[in-house]
Design an enzyme around this catalytic site. Structure first.
Site, short mmCIF file in Angstrom:
data_model
loop_
_atom_site.label_atom_id
_atom_site.label_comp_id
_atom_site.label_asym_id
_atom_site.label_seq_id
_atom_site.Cartn_x
_atom_site.Cartn_y
_atom_site.Cartn_z
N HIS A 69 0.82 -1.21 0.00
CA HIS A 69 0.00 0.00 0.00
C HIS A 69 0.85 1.26 0.00
O HIS A 69 0.40 2.31 -0.46
CB HIS A 69 -0.95 -0.02 1.19
CG HIS A 69 -2.19 -0.83 0.95
ND1 HIS A 69 -3.44 -0.45 1.35
CD2 HIS A 69 -2.36 -2.03 0.32
CE1 HIS A 69 -4.33 -1.36 0.99
NE2 HIS A 69 -3.69 -2.33 0.37
N ASN A 92 -7.33 1.90 3.64
CA ASN A 92 -6.39 1.72 4.76
C ASN A 92 -7.02 1.86 6.14
O ASN A 92 -6.61 1.18 7.09
CB ASN A 92 -5.25 2.74 4.66
CG ASN A 92 -4.32 2.47 3.48
OD1 ASN A 92 -4.07 1.33 3.13
ND2 ASN A 92 -3.81 3.54 2.88
#
Length: 320
Positions: A69, A92
């Site tokens: 990520h 997230n």
């Protein structure tokens, strides 16, 4: 005529200079980057990761995901670690984890080599060491990244894959980062580890689709209510039904049986262009592990800050 020669000569010099700068920038990433100025840095990180994973096996998946990520937004620059930025993106928030493990590893490295090793490099090394800690492959991590001074939640929401993405969307997202469809399938295999929240797979298990095993869906429904806000809404389920704490190829075997937990998992084996790759990995764990390692190296090359760009953050969650 002379002016023309001077123009072309000057152009050639500019082009050569740009090529040289580009080559120099790429050359700054090296597996031996810290050999002289922090020779014990990588072993310190490795010990910190081993300790964290031995304490909680799920942490291996979280650290690999954290690196992924990070790299997909602004490149591999540790921007995901900054507070009040990418952490708050939809992909997230309340799911990305492992920040405290990276903070601990960084603090230990700072004690022996203050201001030398970047948070971005620690993230990259942590992902590799987490893989090894649960029986996954190792790979040579190129080092020399510097840390970003900015982070954007809106950019993260725009660029990170979503669990509802279709195959074409996934292939496109990875292609924009220089990763092939094969890289994408291999990297998705990291879902041989870890767990997902009910909210991310509720739609799949309740849609009565033809691409999900009925018994599998029934089992998952027991701990995942059909409506948002009910008790159990944040319950977890393993991404790999068989061996959720070991790095193996059972994830791909699950897909062949229509037992992928997320829509973005099962879409890899749904009559599309990646079916053959999934089948290959389901038959050959060695091929999967080799391709996963290669894809992680490629991913680690996405947009690194080097040289005078960025900084070396002393605390990974804040700009110095």
């Amino acid at each position: 005529m002379r002016n023309s020669f001077i123009f072309h000569a000057s152009t050639a010099i500019v082009v050569f200079t740009l090529l040289l700068l580009s080559t120099t920038c790429k050359a700054q990433l090296s597996s031996t980057f810290y050999n002289q100025n922090c020779p014990n840095g990588l072993s310190t990180v490795r010990n910190a990761i081993r300790t964290a994973v031995s304490r909680e096996r799920r942490m291996a998946a979280s650290l690999i995901r954290l690196h992924f990520h990070d790299c997909f937004v602004q490149g591999c620059d540790a921007s995901i670690l900054l507070e009040d930025g990418e952490r708050n993106a939809l992909q997230n928030k309340d799911s990305a984890r492992g920040y405290e493990v990276i903070d601990s590893a960084k603090a230990q490295v700072e004690k022996i080599c203050p201001g030398v090793v970047s948070c971005a490099d620690i993230l990259a090394v942590a992902a590799r060491d987490a893989s090894v800690a649960v029986g996954g492959p190792s790979w040579t991590v190129k080092l020399g990244r510097r840390d970003s001074t900015t982070a954007s939640s809106s950019l993260a929401e725009q660029e990170l894959p979503r669990f509802t993405d279709g195959l074409d969307s996934l292939i496109s997202r990875f292609a924009t980062k220089g990763l092939s469809a094969r890289d994408m399938v291999a990297l998705s295999g990291s879902h041989t580890l870890g767990q997902a929240q009910c909210s991310s797979f509720r739609g799949r298990i309740y849609n009565n689709g033809s691409d999900i095993d009925v018994g599998f869906a029934s089992t998952r429904k027991r701990r995942c209510p059909d409506t948002i806000g009910q008790p159990g809404d944040s319950n977890l389920a393993p991404l790999d039904l068989v061996t959720p704490n070991s790095f193996d190829n059972n994830y791909f075997k699950n897909l062949l049986q229509k037992k992928g937990l997320l829509q973005s998992d099962q879409i890899l084996f749904s009559g599309g262009s990646t079916d053959s790759i999934v089948s290959e990995y389901s038959r050959s764990p060695a091929t999967f592990k080799s391709d996963f390692a290669s894809a992680m190296i490629k991913m680690g090359d996405i947009g690194p800050l080097t040289g005078s760009a960025g900084q070396i953050r002393r605390i990974c969650s804040a700009i110095n």
